[in-house]
Design a protein around this motif. Sequence first.
Motif, PDB file in Angstrom:
ATOM      1  N   GLN A  39      11.230  -1.114   8.692  1.00  0.00           N
ATOM      2  CA  GLN A  39      11.471  -0.581   7.356  1.00  0.00           C
ATOM      3  C   GLN A  39      10.150  -0.659   6.599  1.00  0.00           C
ATOM      4  O   GLN A  39       9.855  -1.652   5.937  1.00  0.00           O
ATOM      5  CB  GLN A  39      12.563  -1.388   6.640  1.00  0.00           C
ATOM      6  N   LEU A  40       9.316   0.354   6.741  1.00  0.00           N
ATOM      7  CA  LEU A  40       7.978   0.327   6.161  1.00  0.00           C
ATOM      8  C   LEU A  40       7.865   1.317   5.017  1.00  0.00           C
ATOM      9  O   LEU A  40       8.242   2.486   5.156  1.00  0.00           O
ATOM     10  CB  LEU A  40       6.927   0.673   7.231  1.00  0.00           C
ATOM     11  N   PRO A  41       7.334   0.867   3.874  1.00  0.00           N
ATOM     12  CA  PRO A  41       7.057   1.815   2.793  1.00  0.00           C
ATOM     13  C   PRO A  41       5.938   2.770   3.196  1.00  0.00           C
ATOM     14  O   PRO A  41       5.259   2.566   4.216  1.00  0.00           O
ATOM     15  CB  PRO A  41       6.632   0.910   1.631  1.00  0.00           C
ATOM     16  N   LEU A  42       5.719   3.803   2.390  1.00  0.00           N
ATOM     17  CA  LEU A  42       4.777   4.867   2.754  1.00  0.00           C
ATOM     18  C   LEU A  42       3.358   4.342   2.984  1.00  0.00           C
ATOM     19  O   LEU A  42       2.726   4.673   3.991  1.00  0.00           O
ATOM     20  CB  LEU A  42       4.770   5.950   1.671  1.00  0.00           C
ATOM     21  N   LEU A  43       2.844   3.532   2.067  1.00  0.00           N
ATOM     22  CA  LEU A  43       1.467   3.056   2.203  1.00  0.00           C
ATOM     23  C   LEU A  43       1.300   2.159   3.429  1.00  0.00           C
ATOM     24  O   LEU A  43       0.274   2.223   4.121  1.00  0.00           O
ATOM     25  CB  LEU A  43       1.039   2.313   0.938  1.00  0.00           C
ATOM     26  N   THR A  44       2.292   1.329   3.716  1.00  0.00           N
ATOM     27  CA  THR A  44       2.217   0.478   4.914  1.00  0.00           C
ATOM     28  C   THR A  44       2.303   1.328   6.184  1.00  0.00           C
ATOM     29  O   THR A  44       1.646   1.018   7.193  1.00  0.00           O
ATOM     30  CB  THR A  44       3.339  -0.574   4.899  1.00  0.00           C
ATOM     31  N   SER A  45       3.094   2.390   6.138  1.00  0.00           N
ATOM     32  CA  SER A  45       3.152   3.319   7.274  1.00  0.00           C
ATOM     33  C   SER A  45       1.782   3.964   7.495  1.00  0.00           C
ATOM     34  O   SER A  45       1.327   4.104   8.639  1.00  0.00           O
ATOM     35  CB  SER A  45       4.197   4.404   7.009  1.00  0.00           C
ATOM     36  N   MET A  46       1.130   4.358   6.401  1.00  0.00           N
ATOM     37  CA  MET A  46      -0.210   4.939   6.500  1.00  0.00           C
ATOM     38  C   MET A  46      -1.217   3.911   7.012  1.00  0.00           C
ATOM     39  O   MET A  46      -2.131   4.239   7.783  1.00  0.00           O
ATOM     40  CB  MET A  46      -0.655   5.478   5.142  1.00  0.00           C
ATOM     41  N   LEU A  47      -1.062   2.645   6.593  1.00  0.00           N
ATOM     42  CA  LEU A  47      -1.957   1.583   7.066  1.00  0.00           C
ATOM     43  C   LEU A  47      -1.816   1.398   8.571  1.00  0.00           C
ATOM     44  O   LEU A  47      -2.820   1.289   9.291  1.00  0.00           O
ATOM     45  CB  LEU A  47      -1.634   0.280   6.338  1.00  0.00           C
ATOM     46  N   LEU A  48      -0.593   1.360   9.061  1.00  0.00           N
ATOM     47  CA  LEU A  48      -0.362   1.244  10.506  1.00  0.00           C
ATOM     48  C   LEU A  48      -0.999   2.412  11.244  1.00  0.00           C
ATOM     49  O   LEU A  48      -1.658   2.232  12.273  1.00  0.00           O
ATOM     50  CB  LEU A  48       1.140   1.191  10.788  1.00  0.00           C
ATOM     51  N   ALA A  49      -0.851   3.609  10.711  1.00  0.00           N
ATOM     52  CA  ALA A  49      -1.443   4.792  11.336  1.00  0.00           C
ATOM     53  C   ALA A  49      -2.969   4.736  11.302  1.00  0.00           C
ATOM     54  O   ALA A  49      -3.642   5.118  12.271  1.00  0.00           O
ATOM     55  CB  ALA A  49      -0.946   6.053  10.637  1.00  0.00           C
ATOM     56  N   ALA A  50      -3.538   4.241  10.192  1.00  0.00           N
ATOM     57  CA  ALA A  50      -4.999   4.194  10.045  1.00  0.00           C
ATOM     58  C   ALA A  50      -5.640   3.279  11.078  1.00  0.00           C
ATOM     59  O   ALA A  50      -6.715   3.586  11.615  1.00  0.00           O
ATOM     60  CB  ALA A  50      -5.367   3.739   8.638  1.00  0.00           C
ATOM     61  N   THR A  51      -4.996   2.144  11.375  1.00  0.00           N
ATOM     62  CA  THR A  51      -5.570   1.222  12.357  1.00  0.00           C
ATOM     63  C   THR A  51      -5.677   1.862  13.740  1.00  0.00           C
ATOM     64  O   THR A  51      -6.544   1.486  14.538  1.00  0.00           O
ATOM     65  CB  THR A  51      -4.716  -0.062  12.464  1.00  0.00           C
ATOM     66  N   MET A  52      -4.826   2.853  14.010  1.00  0.00           N
ATOM     67  CA  MET A  52      -4.789   3.474  15.344  1.00  0.00           C
ATOM     68  C   MET A  52      -5.395   4.876  15.359  1.00  0.00           C
ATOM     69  O   MET A  52      -5.301   5.578  16.360  1.00  0.00           O
ATOM     70  CB  MET A  52      -3.339   3.584  15.824  1.00  0.00           C
ATOM     71  N   SER A  53      -6.035   5.289  14.275  1.00  0.00           N
ATOM     72  CA  SER A  53      -6.385   6.701  14.117  1.00  0.00           C
ATOM     73  C   SER A  53      -7.653   7.123  14.850  1.00  0.00           C
ATOM     74  O   SER A  53      -7.903   8.322  15.015  1.00  0.00           O
ATOM     75  CB  SER A  53      -6.537   7.032  12.629  1.00  0.00           C
ATOM     76  N   SER A  54      -8.467   6.178  15.278  1.00  0.00           N
ATOM     77  CA  SER A  54      -9.719   6.542  15.958  1.00  0.00           C
ATOM     78  C   SER A  54      -9.587   6.360  17.462  1.00  0.00           C
ATOM     79  O   SER A  54      -8.831   5.513  17.935  1.00  0.00           O
ATOM     80  CB  SER A  54     -10.874   5.687  15.436  1.00  0.00           C
ATOM     81  N   THR A  55     -10.335   7.170  18.197  1.00  0.00           N
ATOM     82  CA  THR A  55     -10.422   6.944  19.639  1.00  0.00           C
ATOM     83  C   THR A  55     -11.346   5.753  19.868  1.00  0.00           C
ATOM     84  O   THR A  55     -12.311   5.560  19.139  1.00  0.00           O
ATOM     85  CB  THR A  55     -10.963   8.180  20.368  1.00  0.00           C
ATOM     86  N   ASP A  56     -11.055   4.976  20.873  1.00  0.00           N
ATOM     87  CA  ASP A  56     -11.765   3.717  21.080  1.00  0.00           C
ATOM     88  C   ASP A  56     -13.067   3.948  21.835  1.00  0.00           C
ATOM     89  O   ASP A  56     -13.068   4.464  22.961  1.00  0.00           O
ATOM     90  CB  ASP A  56     -10.879   2.747  21.864  1.00  0.00           C
ATOM     91  N   SER A  57     -14.188   3.557  21.216  1.00  0.00           N
ATOM     92  CA  SER A  57     -15.500   3.800  21.821  1.00  0.00           C
ATOM     93  C   SER A  57     -15.657   3.059  23.141  1.00  0.00           C
ATOM     94  O   SER A  57     -16.173   3.614  24.126  1.00  0.00           O
ATOM     95  CB  SER A  57     -16.611   3.385  20.846  1.00  0.00           C
TER      96      SER A  57
END
Length: 485
Positions: free
Chosen positions: A121-139
């Motif tokens: 049960q994640l609010p919008l900003l926390t959902s975006m935070l979870l997505a942001a941590t995974m948003s880059s390809t790993d060098s």
Amino acid sequence: MIFTAENILLIGSILILSSILISKTGYRFGIPTLLLFLVVGMLFGSDGLGLQFHSASDAQFIGMIALSIILFSGGMDTKYADIRPVLKPGIVLSTLGVLLTTLLTGAFIYWISGWDNTNIQLPLLTSMLLAATMSSTDSASVFNLLRSQNMNLKQNLRPMLELESGSNDPMAYMLTIILIQVISSGNDLNFLIVGKDLLIQFFFGGVIGYAAGRFSVWLVNKINLSNSSLYPILLLSLVFITFTVTDQLKGNGYLAVYIMGMIVGNARLAFRKDISTFMNGLTWLFQIIVFLTLGLLVNPHEMLDIAAVAMLIGIFMILAARPISVFLCLLPFRKLTNKARLFVSWVGLRGAVPIIFATYPVLAEIEGSQQLFNIVFFITLLSLIIQGMSIAKTARILHLDLPAEKEGNEFGVELPDEIDSSLNDLTLTTEMLQKGNRLADMKLPQGTLVMLVKRDNEFIIPNGQLELHPGDKLLLISENKKEQA
């Protein structure tokens, strides 16, 4: 068992030794070595053999050091000539692509949070935070897979993927930090402030990275040290200084060290072989250490509760968020085929970086942060298994693979940058010797000399009267052609 000052050296050495031995076996089956390092950490951890490691701050510190070294080393190996044709699409993917992936994935996470059969049960900003941590390809994952398999690709895809993975971590990092600050303060998201923070981080990261790279090249070439082994250590200290100074000035340290590495790697540099050997070994060591550390940090039994929802998010990222972001970002670049866009979409590997970024919400005590960490870890495993084990096969299916290019020469001889010449090897055939089998009969280009002849396991210092045989290998030194003004 817990880590103590008395046993950490023994335990650490056993972990590293186990990782290397297991990775040798896994490589034969096409299993990414970095995935095996993670698994070894999990096997030795609290749910396995019982090693107790629960410090997110220590893991974050180790990850920061490791990522600085990995990005600098990756920058050193990135050549201007390779990335120049793909500079624009690479930058678009590493900035706009990360933002689009965050928005799409965050919206999906927020949407499924309201489902009755999901346990988040994640609010919008926390959902975006979870997505942001995974948003880059790993060098680390991309560099490791492309280079360990010596993968060569059509349409300049390899340098574009390496450029993207090396330069998109800063964007994901900035989004993660900004969202944590907004959630912690309880304020609404101000896009003007976000835009300002992004510009400041990019500006200082780019300027300081460039300046540090130029200064490092000048210092290494000018300073006279008593031992050549000190030069790579000198450079390593400059990497950490660059990262720290940039971070203190509110710039992005990861971007700075990557740009610094590119400047150093493309300049004439004294003791390049010593520096490259040292940095390659150090990069491998810290890749092993950071993946082991993150494997030890997670409690696998906790991932059972989030396995279903993490699987759903991971599949959405692989099959929807990443491909949509890539196709939108590469839309203006008409020369890239749809097959190339599809392959770039598939190489959206997650690895150590998302897990390291997932420790930031934990340390900031964001509500539900431990659940976020476990979701990120699960999705990283999913990505390394599904995407990491199929990259080479996908390239073949899409007919984007090329024969691997041979690096260096078979004699293992290298020249320092101060000598403006290049080395190549040539294997003689019967046809080449039809007009004479002596070295003096060979018609070599002007400015080219034969340094050494290898016949079976014998090395011969040549002269003009040396009789050559089919199958002999010649080591040729040639002057580099001067560019016309």
